[in-house]
Design a protein around this motif. Structure first.
Motif, PDB file in Angstrom:
ATOM      1  N   ASP A  34       0.836  -1.210   0.000  1.00 23.23           N
ATOM      2  CA  ASP A  34       0.000   0.000   0.000  1.00 23.23           C
ATOM      3  C   ASP A  34       0.866   1.254   0.000  1.00 23.23           C
ATOM      4  O   ASP A  34       0.616   2.216  -0.743  1.00 23.23           O
ATOM      5  N   GLN A  35       1.885   1.242   0.844  1.00 26.40           N
ATOM      6  CA  GLN A  35       2.779   2.396   0.925  1.00 26.40           C
ATOM      7  C   GLN A  35       3.546   2.586  -0.380  1.00 26.40           C
ATOM      8  O   GLN A  35       3.775   3.714  -0.828  1.00 26.40           O
ATOM      9  N   GLU A  62       3.494   5.789  -2.960  1.00 28.87           N
ATOM     10  CA  GLU A  62       4.730   6.416  -3.426  1.00 28.87           C
ATOM     11  C   GLU A  62       4.745   6.489  -4.951  1.00 28.87           C
ATOM     12  O   GLU A  62       5.155   7.502  -5.542  1.00 28.87           O
TER      13      GLU A  62
END
Length: 395
Positions: A23-24, A28
């Motif tokens: 998810d991160q 990004e």
């Protein structure tokens, strides 16, 4: 239940941690120019779809869990555990993520069924999902659950009654080590032991069980959270219990007398059992043909030989009563090459080959050392104790 929690949210497993990282990564990627990240974004999306669907598919394709667990989890989610702790009802601040989920409950039920467990010891109860699931099995006669927090027994008892298993569950409140010592003193024995308590003491619990008679012959230990969010191999300061779990895993892996397999189920489950060190297991000669007495009780077909027919008959009859192998005797004089050849020919007429030969014949010269009888001493002893070994082996 764990006295110290690193859990961030319910269902916190290595897969969840990986999903969060993806998810991160996607966030990004989204912050970068589209022209340079389309391929990377597509790969990240595929990875997210793969990991997000894994747990739900695995649990969805497994047998259903007991419906009462849904009620227990729903009520557990409603409880304000921080407030409960502040009010002094629990010694530690608990979180719902400490409990085993419905899929893990089904896995433990399956393990109990496969092992035909009748008595089960649970170290760490929390809201009782595994306690109830195991007690609901018809073949299980008793579940003894060790729990530090007395408040948890108070809130779990109504669910035990709802599931119809109150009479099968024995909750012991207090320090788990002290409770284990008491069970040892009582002579208790369990077919299955489930460890899901405070992680720093896992090694102590394991040793208490495996170094006593608490673990029944043929029984096994299931230890939960042995993958601990992936922190044993991918350390993260958010998961302080990771080093304790890694120490436990390594200690079990190197512990003499046990064997272990780690399964990637939920947050990891290790199945631990004692190695079978019985004579039957170490020296299994079932179906083999041997010229030696000691192997009958291990399943071998045995031939014994000597000059004393009366003794041979008595020994043969006694060994055949013991079984499960069989014993046959041959009268033979092993003090000469002719006698050794005759014994070998006799066996060859009955068997195509032998698997084990123990040359155990022997004699002494039967006289004081200072009265050495050469023919009945040296020659007889050398012929029977030395020459016969070579002759019979060569035959």
């Amino acid at each position: 239940m764990s006295a110290v929690s690193d859990h961030q949210h319910p269902g916190d497993t290595p897969h969840d941690r990986l999903a969060l990282l993806i998810d991160q990564l996607c966030l990004e990627i989204d912050s970068q120019p589209a022209s340079t990240t389309d391929r990377v974004r597509a790969l990240a999306t595929q990875a997210k779809e793969l990991i997000d669907g894994y747990d739900s598919y695995i649990s969805g394709m497994s047998s259903p869990h007991p419906p009462v667990l849904d009620t227990m989890l729903e009520e557990g989610n409603k409880r304000d555990w921080k407030r409960i702790h502040k009010e002094g009802k629990t010694q530690f601040c608990l979180v719902l993520a400490m409990c085993a989920g419905t899929y893990e409950a089904v896995v433990l039920q399956h393990l109990a069924k496969l092992s035909k467990a009748r008595t089960i010891l649970e170290i760490g109860m929390f809201i009782g999902t595994t306690t109830v699931s195991l007690a609901m099995l018809p073949g299980v006669e008793q579940v003894v659950s060790l729990e530090l927090e007395g408040y948890l027994e108070e809130i779990n008892r109504p669910y035990f009654k709802l599931a119809g298993v109150s009479d099968k569950i024995d909750v012991r409140i207090g320090d788990a080590i002290a409770s284990l010592d008491k069970l040892i003193a009582e002579g208790a024995s369990f077919d299955m032991v489930f460890i899901d308590a405070d992680k720093p003491n896992y090694i102590k619990y394991f040793k208490k069980v495996v170094e006593s008679k608490l673990l029944a012959k043929g029984g096994f230990i299931a230890a939960d959270n042995v993958a601990y969010k992936g922190s044993p191999w991918a350390p993260d300061q958010s998961y302080r219990m990771g080093p304790h779990i890694d120490d436990f895993n390594r200690a079990v892996r190197e512990y003499p007398g046990v064997e272990v397999v780690m399964l990637s189920i939920e947050d990891g489950i290790s199945l631990i059992r004692r190695k079978d060190l019985s004579i039957q297991a170490l020296y299994n000669v079932k179906g083999k043909t041997a010229v030696i007495t000691a192997y009958v009780q291990n399943g071998a077909k045995v031939y014994i030989a000597s000059l004393q027919e009366k003794q041979l008959k008595e020994v043969s009859e006694a060994l055949n009563k013991i079984g499960p192998g069989s014993c046959h005797y041959v009268v033979a004089d092993l003090s000469s090459k002719a006698g050794c050849d005759a014994l070998a020919d006799n066996i060859k007429q009955k068997e195509s080959k032998i698997h084990i030969l123990v040359n155990n014949s022997g004699a002494t010269w039967g006289a004081p050392f200072d009265k050495f009888p050469e023919r009945e001493g040296w020659d007889r002893v050398l012929a029977l104790n030395v020459k016969s070994i070579f002759y019979l082996t060569a035959a």
